[in-house]
Structure formats: structure tokens, C-alpha cells
Scaffold this motif. Sequence first.
Motif, PDB file in Angstrom:
ATOM      1  N   THR A  73       5.916   7.924   1.122  1.00  0.00           N
ATOM      2  CA  THR A  73       6.875   7.225   0.273  1.00  0.00           C
ATOM      3  C   THR A  73       6.972   5.764   0.675  1.00  0.00           C
ATOM      4  O   THR A  73       7.033   4.865  -0.176  1.00  0.00           O
ATOM      5  N   TYR A  74       6.956   5.515   1.974  1.00  0.00           N
ATOM      6  CA  TYR A  74       6.971   4.140   2.471  1.00  0.00           C
ATOM      7  C   TYR A  74       5.710   3.389   2.040  1.00  0.00           C
ATOM      8  O   TYR A  74       5.784   2.226   1.616  1.00  0.00           O
ATOM      9  N   LEU A  75       4.550   4.063   2.106  1.00  0.00           N
ATOM     10  CA  LEU A  75       3.311   3.417   1.682  1.00  0.00           C
ATOM     11  C   LEU A  75       3.321   3.141   0.188  1.00  0.00           C
ATOM     12  O   LEU A  75       2.900   2.066  -0.261  1.00  0.00           O
ATOM     13  N   ALA A  76       3.793   4.099  -0.610  1.00  0.00           N
ATOM     14  CA  ALA A  76       3.845   3.894  -2.060  1.00  0.00           C
ATOM     15  C   ALA A  76       4.775   2.744  -2.417  1.00  0.00           C
ATOM     16  O   ALA A  76       4.472   1.943  -3.321  1.00  0.00           O
ATOM     17  N   SER A  77       5.895   2.638  -1.734  1.00  0.00           N
ATOM     18  CA  SER A  77       6.804   1.538  -2.014  1.00  0.00           C
ATOM     19  C   SER A  77       6.191   0.196  -1.645  1.00  0.00           C
ATOM     20  O   SER A  77       6.433  -0.813  -2.309  1.00  0.00           O
ATOM     21  N   SER A  78       5.360   0.163  -0.584  1.00  0.00           N
ATOM     22  CA  SER A  78       4.690  -1.085  -0.208  1.00  0.00           C
ATOM     23  C   SER A  78       3.679  -1.496  -1.262  1.00  0.00           C
ATOM     24  O   SER A  78       3.541  -2.683  -1.584  1.00  0.00           O
ATOM     25  N   ILE A  79       2.958  -0.515  -1.830  1.00  0.00           N
ATOM     26  CA  ILE A  79       1.968  -0.836  -2.864  1.00  0.00           C
ATOM     27  C   ILE A  79       2.654  -1.271  -4.149  1.00  0.00           C
ATOM     28  O   ILE A  79       2.277  -2.272  -4.779  1.00  0.00           O
ATOM     29  N   LEU A  80       3.678  -0.521  -4.560  1.00  0.00           N
ATOM     30  CA  LEU A  80       4.382  -0.854  -5.794  1.00  0.00           C
ATOM     31  C   LEU A  80       5.216  -2.113  -5.642  1.00  0.00           C
ATOM     32  O   LEU A  80       5.560  -2.740  -6.646  1.00  0.00           O
ATOM     33  N   GLY A  81       5.554  -2.478  -4.422  1.00  0.00           N
ATOM     34  CA  GLY A  81       6.297  -3.705  -4.208  1.00  0.00           C
ATOM     35  C   GLY A  81       5.476  -4.957  -4.357  1.00  0.00           C
ATOM     36  O   GLY A  81       6.033  -6.062  -4.326  1.00  0.00           O
ATOM     37  N   GLY A  82       4.141  -4.833  -4.494  1.00  0.00           N
ATOM     38  CA  GLY A  82       3.290  -5.995  -4.690  1.00  0.00           C
ATOM     39  C   GLY A  82       2.880  -6.692  -3.420  1.00  0.00           C
ATOM     40  O   GLY A  82       2.336  -7.800  -3.479  1.00  0.00           O
ATOM     41  N   GLY A  83       3.112  -6.066  -2.263  1.00  0.00           N
ATOM     42  CA  GLY A  83       2.729  -6.720  -1.021  1.00  0.00           C
ATOM     43  C   GLY A  83       1.262  -6.611  -0.684  1.00  0.00           C
ATOM     44  O   GLY A  83       0.749  -7.394   0.109  1.00  0.00           O
ATOM     45  N   LEU A  84       0.555  -5.625  -1.275  1.00  0.00           N
ATOM     46  CA  LEU A  84      -0.873  -5.423  -1.007  1.00  0.00           C
ATOM     47  C   LEU A  84      -1.640  -5.727  -2.280  1.00  0.00           C
ATOM     48  O   LEU A  84      -2.120  -4.847  -2.983  1.00  0.00           O
ATOM     49  N   LYS A  85      -1.765  -6.985  -2.598  1.00  0.00           N
ATOM     50  CA  LYS A  85      -2.328  -7.397  -3.887  1.00  0.00           C
ATOM     51  C   LYS A  85      -3.826  -7.154  -3.972  1.00  0.00           C
ATOM     52  O   LYS A  85      -4.348  -6.885  -5.056  1.00  0.00           O
ATOM     53  N   ASN A  86      -4.543  -7.266  -2.861  1.00  0.00           N
ATOM     54  CA  ASN A  86      -5.996  -7.090  -2.877  1.00  0.00           C
ATOM     55  C   ASN A  86      -6.436  -5.694  -2.490  1.00  0.00           C
ATOM     56  O   ASN A  86      -7.644  -5.449  -2.346  1.00  0.00           O
ATOM     57  N   LEU A  87      -5.518  -4.770  -2.313  1.00  0.00           N
ATOM     58  CA  LEU A  87      -5.874  -3.404  -1.935  1.00  0.00           C
ATOM     59  C   LEU A  87      -6.579  -2.717  -3.098  1.00  0.00           C
ATOM     60  O   LEU A  87      -6.066  -2.688  -4.224  1.00  0.00           O
ATOM     61  N   ARG A  88      -7.753  -2.148  -2.826  1.00  0.00           N
ATOM     62  CA  ARG A  88      -8.541  -1.508  -3.876  1.00  0.00           C
ATOM     63  C   ARG A  88      -8.826  -0.039  -3.586  1.00  0.00           C
ATOM     64  O   ARG A  88      -9.142   0.702  -4.516  1.00  0.00           O
ATOM     65  N   ALA A  89      -8.731   0.424  -2.353  1.00  0.00           N
ATOM     66  CA  ALA A  89      -9.009   1.818  -2.018  1.00  0.00           C
ATOM     67  C   ALA A  89      -8.047   2.257  -0.925  1.00  0.00           C
ATOM     68  O   ALA A  89      -7.798   1.519   0.033  1.00  0.00           O
ATOM     69  N   VAL A  90      -7.502   3.470  -1.083  1.00  0.00           N
ATOM     70  CA  VAL A  90      -6.571   4.014  -0.105  1.00  0.00           C
ATOM     71  C   VAL A  90      -6.917   5.474   0.120  1.00  0.00           C
ATOM     72  O   VAL A  90      -7.220   6.208  -0.818  1.00  0.00           O
ATOM     73  N   TYR A  91      -6.909   5.901   1.385  1.00  0.00           N
ATOM     74  CA  TYR A  91      -7.206   7.275   1.790  1.00  0.00           C
ATOM     75  C   TYR A  91      -5.930   7.865   2.392  1.00  0.00           C
ATOM     76  O   TYR A  91      -5.363   7.287   3.334  1.00  0.00           O
ATOM     77  N   VAL A  92      -5.480   8.984   1.861  1.00  0.00           N
ATOM     78  CA  VAL A  92      -4.235   9.602   2.317  1.00  0.00           C
ATOM     79  C   VAL A  92      -4.432  11.103   2.444  1.00  0.00           C
ATOM     80  O   VAL A  92      -5.337  11.688   1.833  1.00  0.00           O
ATOM     81  N   LEU A  93      -3.560  11.727   3.242  1.00  0.00           N
ATOM     82  CA  LEU A  93      -3.525  13.178   3.376  1.00  0.00           C
ATOM     83  C   LEU A  93      -2.344  13.731   2.580  1.00  0.00           C
ATOM     84  O   LEU A  93      -1.505  14.464   3.091  1.00  0.00           O
ATOM     85  N   ASP A  94      -2.292  13.347   1.326  1.00  0.00           N
ATOM     86  CA  ASP A  94      -1.207  13.770   0.444  1.00  0.00           C
ATOM     87  C   ASP A  94      -1.768  13.879  -0.966  1.00  0.00           C
ATOM     88  O   ASP A  94      -2.173  12.871  -1.553  1.00  0.00           O
ATOM     89  N   GLU A  95      -1.814  15.080  -1.498  1.00  0.00           N
ATOM     90  CA  GLU A  95      -2.388  15.300  -2.824  1.00  0.00           C
ATOM     91  C   GLU A  95      -1.518  14.741  -3.939  1.00  0.00           C
ATOM     92  O   GLU A  95      -2.004  14.518  -5.047  1.00  0.00           O
ATOM     93  N   ASP A 152      -5.653  18.318   4.113  1.00  0.00           N
ATOM     94  CA  ASP A 152      -5.866  18.237   5.556  1.00  0.00           C
ATOM     95  C   ASP A 152      -7.296  17.780   5.792  1.00  0.00           C
ATOM     96  O   ASP A 152      -8.080  17.598   4.869  1.00  0.00           O
ATOM     97  N   GLU A 153      -7.643  17.618   7.068  1.00  0.00           N
ATOM     98  CA  GLU A 153      -8.946  17.066   7.416  1.00  0.00           C
ATOM     99  C   GLU A 153     -10.086  18.018   7.112  1.00  0.00           C
ATOM    100  O   GLU A 153     -11.237  17.603   7.003  1.00  0.00           O
ATOM    101  N   ALA A 154      -9.805  19.318   6.994  1.00  0.00           N
ATOM    102  CA  ALA A 154     -10.872  20.291   6.745  1.00  0.00           C
ATOM    103  C   ALA A 154     -11.322  20.298   5.292  1.00  0.00           C
ATOM    104  O   ALA A 154     -12.373  20.871   4.987  1.00  0.00           O
ATOM    105  N   MET A 155     -10.577  19.686   4.397  1.00  0.00           N
ATOM    106  CA  MET A 155     -10.903  19.716   2.980  1.00  0.00           C
ATOM    107  C   MET A 155     -11.740  18.500   2.606  1.00  0.00           C
ATOM    108  O   MET A 155     -11.919  17.574   3.408  1.00  0.00           O
ATOM    109  N   ASN A 156     -12.267  18.524   1.397  1.00  0.00           N
ATOM    110  CA  ASN A 156     -13.039  17.407   0.876  1.00  0.00           C
ATOM    111  C   ASN A 156     -12.116  16.431   0.151  1.00  0.00           C
ATOM    112  O   ASN A 156     -11.069  16.805  -0.376  1.00  0.00           O
TER     113      ASN A 156
END
Length: 488
Positions: free
Chosen positions: A281-303, A400-404
Motif C-alpha cells: 500500500t505504501y509503494l502504491a501510494s508512492s507511485i500514484l503520488g507521482g514521485g516515481l515519474k520515470n518508473l517503468r517496471a516493478v516486481y512485487v510479491l503481491d498478486e 511467493d518466490e516458488a511461483m512464476n
Amino acid sequence: MRKRRRRFDRNGDPEDVPSVRLKLLCRTLREDATRLGSRVCFFKTPYMLREGAQADLARTIAVLPHLFYVDLPEGLYSDDPAYATLRLEVEARCPNLQKMTYRGGSERSLARLAHGRIWRNLQVLELIKINMDPNILRQVLGALRHLRALKVTESKTFTDDVFAYNEMLPPFPALQQLVLTKTPGITSVGLVEYLSWPEARMTLEDLSLVKTGVEIPFLHEVVIAATSLKSLAVQASVDGPFRSGSHTQRLTSGSLETLRFEISSDSNANAYSSAASTYYTYLASSILGGGLKNLRAVYVLDEDFADQLQGLPPPPLPRAPFAQGAGLRPQSSGSGMSMMSTSPRAGFHAPPPNAANSDLAPPRRPFAPSAPASNRFSSNNPFAGTGSLTHTLEVFAKRDEAMNWSFVKVSPDAALAPSSSRYSMVGGMRHDRPVSAYGLGADVASQGWNTPGARRSVMVGNGAGGFVAIPPHEPAGLRPAGEGLWPH
């Protein structure tokens, strides 16, 4: 001669093919060392071969003066006395090596680098279970003028003292790639002090923090200090929810392009705990807040991370198939979009007959100030109230890490498009296939995070238990119009 199934005379024991090939290569290079040996820059050998053919390996290295990288036995990296002769041969014959590894037990050989007599051109240095005085390590790193990548694994003595300013010691080198794995002594305070040096701040591009002492609520201090950072990898196990305070800010970076944010719950925590979700939730708020303007790819362990970026509510709990209204999302008051779902889990549901004239507006985002509060984004969340997604983002998610990895391409106008365009593997991409980099930074340039499992391509079966062969690489201009990634 062809072997025959007889009781006697089985043509003797089969010869060791890799060893014979190494002997032939050694003979070829030694017969014309001036013309052939001086052209060899990389020398890769299989694991079992380099562990059992030390003599042939030393004779081959003796005529390769311009080697940049060479595969050596594991015992040589830990100062095993059985490999002392081979180490002297490599030090004397290969002065231009650009990558070297030191394991636990080789602290004495590592300290010799501080004198500047051997391997002065090292660019990539890997330290595994090295425990030595931080001041001596600082002198070693200061003597390597061309060092651009450092990887430290399982070291308790590699602490913030390595980055501390000391007039009696050379400064910590300005690195382009820094990978820290299982180094609990490194905190955000030490990294910020290191990045306060202008040259280090402008040089660092790849930073990996795997199970370090850097806490997520203080990660924004490191991100703000690294003004040239392009790739950031963070992996940690948490035992409690995200703790925000007056010092906590959203992640802000004008240069970050790839972020690996892999937060999982600790094994000792409750199996049904949702502590890790608060960090996403903290990461999503940072992205939606416009602080990571050049971010193009994100890897998370949350479906469900892609749904957070689009402002969709969490998926409904599973219900019995015979229950009334099973599979439909509950309608929210004051919203006409509750009759249509764009979530990949719920699919597409047709609106009821009396909703023919309803407005097909995108679903409200829970980050918007006018959106009703939900359990995930309550009024107590200091990161609620952000805006909408401003640019297209590629989300690689798994449980999790065991999945693709599953690939989702999220764009600001994705809510207006059908759900299949959002949650599908994008075919026909013109990206080149990854090229193997032999030795020079292949495992320290955050490549350990960007494994082949996280790819956009699709494995196509051939009907016989295997997969379709990879098509030959053709320039984009020679490919016929209308033909996709896979030829007919």
C-alpha cells in the motif's frame, strides 16, 4: 571404433572428453601463443573440469596474458593450500583480470590488494562471508582505482563504518553497482552518508538490498540521496505492519526506472497476517503520488498490486456456486460502475436490464479524496489521498518466490479498455533476447533479480512434451509486415 555388446573387449574405459578438449586447447594455444594466446580475453570452463584439471588449467593460463575473466576452482577463492601454486600462476600471468571473488578464509589474500601490486585493474569484486577489519577493507577498496561493481554476501563486519568519513583512510570508491546481501550492519544512515559524496551520488545506478539493516520506512532517504539511481532491488521479511511516523515520506526519485520490491511476511508471523500488504500500500501510494515519474517496471510479491494501482477494490471472498449472485462484486452506494468489473479474477459481467442508460465511468480509486474509505486505505493511512497513475507501468507479480512471474501492463487509461487488454501477455514485443555477459558484472548488475523467469515471452508447446524452438533473430526491417514474434 563402435562399441559392441560383448562380454570381453569393450574397447577399454571411455575417455574424459572435457579433459581431452582442454589438453587440445592448451596445445593449440601454446604452439602459437603470440598470435592466438594474446587474443583470448575470457576463459570459461565447466565446474568439474576446473576442479580436477589444475595442471592443464595452469599451463593454459600461462600463455593468456590479456585475460579479463577466468573460471577458477572454488578452493582458490578461499585460500586452500592445495591451490597455492595455481594462485601464484594466475597472479603472475594474468595481471589484467577485471573480476575476482574472495570467500571466507581468504582475508589475507584480500588484504594484499591494498598494496597495489596485483590485479590493479579489477572492476568487479565479490566478497562472500568475508570478516575483516572495516579499516583494512576500506584500504583495499581505495586501492582499486577502476572498481565499478561490488557484491558483498553474508558479512557481519561490513557495517556503516565502511562508509564513514575518515581522514586517515581513502574514501569509499564511487561505484556504479552495489549489491548487499545478508549484511545486517548496513543501515540507511550509512548509505546516506556514502551518497552525500557528490561523485558517489552521481555514479551509483544499481543498488540491491537483500535482507540488510535498511528498514523500509527509511528507504526513501536512500532513494532521495541517490540522484542517478536507475535500478533498485529491496527484499525483506517483516513481522509487523508498516509503521509510519512524522519522518516517513513517500518514495521519490526522478531517475529510478526498475524497482524490485519483494516484501514477505516473516516465517514466525501469523500465517493469516496481512503485514506485508501494508508495505505494498505504501509503494502504491508512492507511485500514484507521482514521485516515481520515470518508473517503468516493478516486481512485487503481491498478486493484487495491479488492482491497487487502478483503484479496484479487493477481490470478493469465494462463495458457493449455488449462492445467489455468486461471482458478482457487491455494489457500492453512489457508484454506477459497480455493475461492471474489469478485474481479471471476476471477469466481465453484463449490467442488469435496468442499467442500460448508466454511465460507464471508470471505477473510483480508493486513493482519491472523494472515494469512500475501504479497509486497505482507511482514514488512518497517511499515504491515502493520492492521485491517479500518470504513466504506463509494467507490473511483474507473484505470490511467493516458488511461483512464476505474471506480467501485467497497467496504463492510465486501462480502466476504459476491456479487461483482456490489461491482463494479458503482450505479444509481438521487439525487445532483443538477453545476451550472456561472461563474468564482468553479470551477477552483480542486479541480474540475479532479473532472472529469465521474469520474461514477457510465452512458452509454446510442440505437442510432444517439449517447446517450440526459438526462431532465428532477424532485423526488424527484414521481417514481413504483419508477422508477429513467432513465424508461421
